[in-house]
Each structure stands twice: as structure tokens, then as C-alpha cells.
Design an enzyme around this catalytic site. Structure first.
Site, PDB file in Angstrom:
ATOM      1  CG  ASN A 192       0.029  -4.382   9.770  1.00 15.35           C
ATOM      2  OD1 ASN A 192       0.178  -4.592  10.962  1.00 15.35           O
ATOM      3  ND2 ASN A 192      -0.347  -5.332   8.923  1.00 15.35           N
ATOM      4  CD  GLN A 197      -2.042  -2.108   1.871  1.00 18.59           C
ATOM      5  OE1 GLN A 197      -1.068  -2.360   2.564  1.00 18.59           O
ATOM      6  NE2 GLN A 197      -3.036  -2.963   1.695  1.00 18.59           N
ATOM      7  CB  CYS A 205      -4.126   0.352   6.318  1.00 20.16           C
ATOM      8  SG  CYS A 205      -2.626  -0.635   6.136  1.00 20.16           S
ATOM      9  CB  CYS A 213      -4.127  -7.932   6.938  1.00 19.30           C
ATOM     10  SG  CYS A 213      -5.586  -6.857   6.768  1.00 19.30           S
ATOM     11  CG  ASN A 237     -10.963  -2.496   6.546  1.00 20.82           C
ATOM     12  OD1 ASN A 237     -11.234  -2.803   7.704  1.00 20.82           O
ATOM     13  ND2 ASN A 237      -9.765  -2.721   6.040  1.00 20.82           N
TER      14      ASN A 237
END
Length: 284
Positions: free
Chosen positions: A84, A53, A82, A227, A167
Site C-alpha cells: 500500500n 507507517q 509495503c 496490508c 518480507n
């Protein structure tokens, strides 16, 4: 500055959190965010810098936040969460001097996150309260939340838990994560009409009540070494089922994360590393 418009050079920092790797760009000087084509080019491991990413450091959006950040998947699509990446952004802001003290706030596209600096390269991030209602995930075709859902997919029935951590996530419990059909079933669920916004698919093995092994097939990326939001989602689903305790270690291919969820109406807290790899310039 992150970019030099005259030379076309783009300054960046390469980072990773448990092997989930990022290209970090500082856009606070007015540099525009990457479009889908540029994000995909930067993320390309053969013709670009290479990453899962892109993270873009931006001006804060909420009162009291140190900064905000944007997220771009390796296929060029934008993301809202996200875990991480949140830790890596926090570490970047500490090194930059923007974030002061042991505790501060950063804004993701989904929400504001409270961050705490721990020992060494480790950070803890409050990831929000898990949302299990199908309309909040979103998951179509189901009126009410369930511990387990079932969908017919190409002649087989896939059973999974579902949750939003800002998400969408589906969590498939498996006996042996090493043998899980991550790419095949992950891609099929992502393409299923039940997930109108697609979905991140985790494959979770309960080792014991305080230890989970996990692999995640991320939307817009594919399988990654780790993730963070997926680890939170898997832990939350398994905790809700009573399969594990409220404080667990999640082992991913790239490293270890600790996930705590004290109570149903409290935030999940994720702890793990944020590692600097190198700084560089990309000539576009």
C-alpha cells in the site's frame, strides 16, 4: 523541502491506501531519516501525527528509477516492503512531478517496483515473485517448502502457509475472517522462534474462487485496515494450493485490492487506491 532545521518544522503528507495510513516525508533535501524514537513519535495517534507507517522519499537506488523510499513501522522499526505504501509513494511522486508518464519505477528497501497509473486514484505495482523456500522467508525448522506448515503454539497447533513478498508472511486460512483470533494468534506466531525476523500474519477466508476476505496482523504495527504485501501473500498461498484463481479480489477491512499472479515464475501485480488526505507541518 521536507524540514526546516532552524524552526524544527517537519513538512509531511498524510495518505492512505485502503485505510492503511502513512505519513510521507521528502528527504531528498538531505534531511536525515527518522530514528526509531522519532518514527514512533510521528506515528503516535495521540501525541504525534498518527499512522501505521512512515514513508520517506529518497534518491533512487537503481538505474532508471524515479525515486526510492524507506519504511518505518509505528513502533519505530524499519521495514523492507509495503505494498500500500508503494502505491502511495507512486501517487506522491506523480503529484510532485518527479514521476512522468503512465509507467515508472520506484525502489523499496527490498527491490525495484514497476508502477502503472490506472484510472482515478488507482495504481498497479509489480510486487515481485513469491518466494516459498523456508530459507528465503525465513522460516526455521523446515528444510523444504510445503503448502501447509504446522507449529505448536501455547498448547494448540497453528496451521499456515508461508511466503516472502520481500518480507515474511504466514497465511492462516479460516472459515470466517470476522471470528478469526487475529491479535492472539498473530502475536504468538510473531514471537515464535520459527520466525527469526518475526512475521506478518494474515487470516484469509475464501469466499469463492475469485474473492478472498483478509485481515492482517503486521509486525511492528498490529492489525491494520489493509496490508498490500499481505494481500499478495495470501493470494499467492491460496493460488498455489489451487483454492482460488490467478486473478482475485481481496477484501480487507479498509477496502478492496486486486491481486494477479499470472504464473509461478512471474511477478504478483497488486492494484488499488492511493489517496491524499492532507499536507501539514509538525513542530518538533
Amino acid at each position: 523541502m521536507s524540514a526546516d532545521g532552524r524552526s524544527g518544522r517537519l513538512r509531511f503528507t498524510k495518505m492512505h491506501g485502503a485505510g492503511n495510513d502513512f505519513v510521507v516525508l521528502d528527504l531528498r533535501d538531505g534531511t536525515p531519516p527518522p530514528d526509531a524514537a522519532l518514527a514512533a513519535q510521528l506515528a503516535d495517534r495521540h501525541f504525534g501525527i498518527g499512522c501505521d507507517q512512515i514513508l520517506t522519499i529518497e534518491a533512487p537506488r537503481s538505474e532508471g528509477a524515479a525515486a526510492a523510499y524507506g519504511i518505518w513501522n509505528s513502533d519505530g522499526s524499519a521495514a523492507r516492503q509495503c505494498g500500500n505504501g508503494a502505491r502511495c509513494v507512486a501517487a506522491w511522486l506523480v503529484r510532485d512531478g518527479t514521476a512522468q508518464g503512465e509507467r515508472f519505477i520506484i525502489d523499496s528497501p527490498a527491490t525495484a517496483h514497476a508502477v502503472e497509473r490506472l484510472d482515478g486514484d488507482r495504481y498497479a505495482v509489480a510486487m515481485g515473485v513469491p518466494q516459498f523456500e523456508p530459507t528465503q522467508i525465513p522460516l526455521a525448522g523446515f528444510a523444504h517448502a510445503r503448502d501447509e506448515y504446522a507449529l505448536p503454539v501455547h498448547g494448540e497447533t497453528v496451521r499456515f502457509g508461508a511466503v516472502s513478498m520481500g518480507n515474511p508472511h504466514a497465511v492462516v486460512e479460516v472459515g470466517r475472517v470476522d471470528a478469526a483470533p487475529v491479535e492472539r494468534v498473530g502475536a504468538l506466531l510473531q514471537q515464535n522462534a520459527a520466525f527469526p525476523d518475526s512475521v506478518n500474519v494474515g487470516f484469509a477466508q475464501v469466499v469463492d474462487p475469485v474473492h478472498v476476505r483478509l485481515r492482517v496482523f503486521e509486525r511492528g504495527v498490529g492489525e491494520t485496515l489493509a496490508c498490500g504485501s499481505g494481500a499478495c501473500a495470501a493470494a499467492a498461498v491460496l493460488m498455489q494450493r489451487g483454492r482460488v484463481e490467478r486473478d482475485v479480489q481481496v477484501s480487507l477491512p479498509g477496502g478492496e485490492l486486486r491481486i494477479r499472479w499470472p504464473g509461478d515464475q512471474e511477478q504478483v501485480v497488486m492494484s488499488g487506491p492511493a489517496v491524499f488526505v492532507f499536507d501539514g507541518e509538525w513542530n518538533r
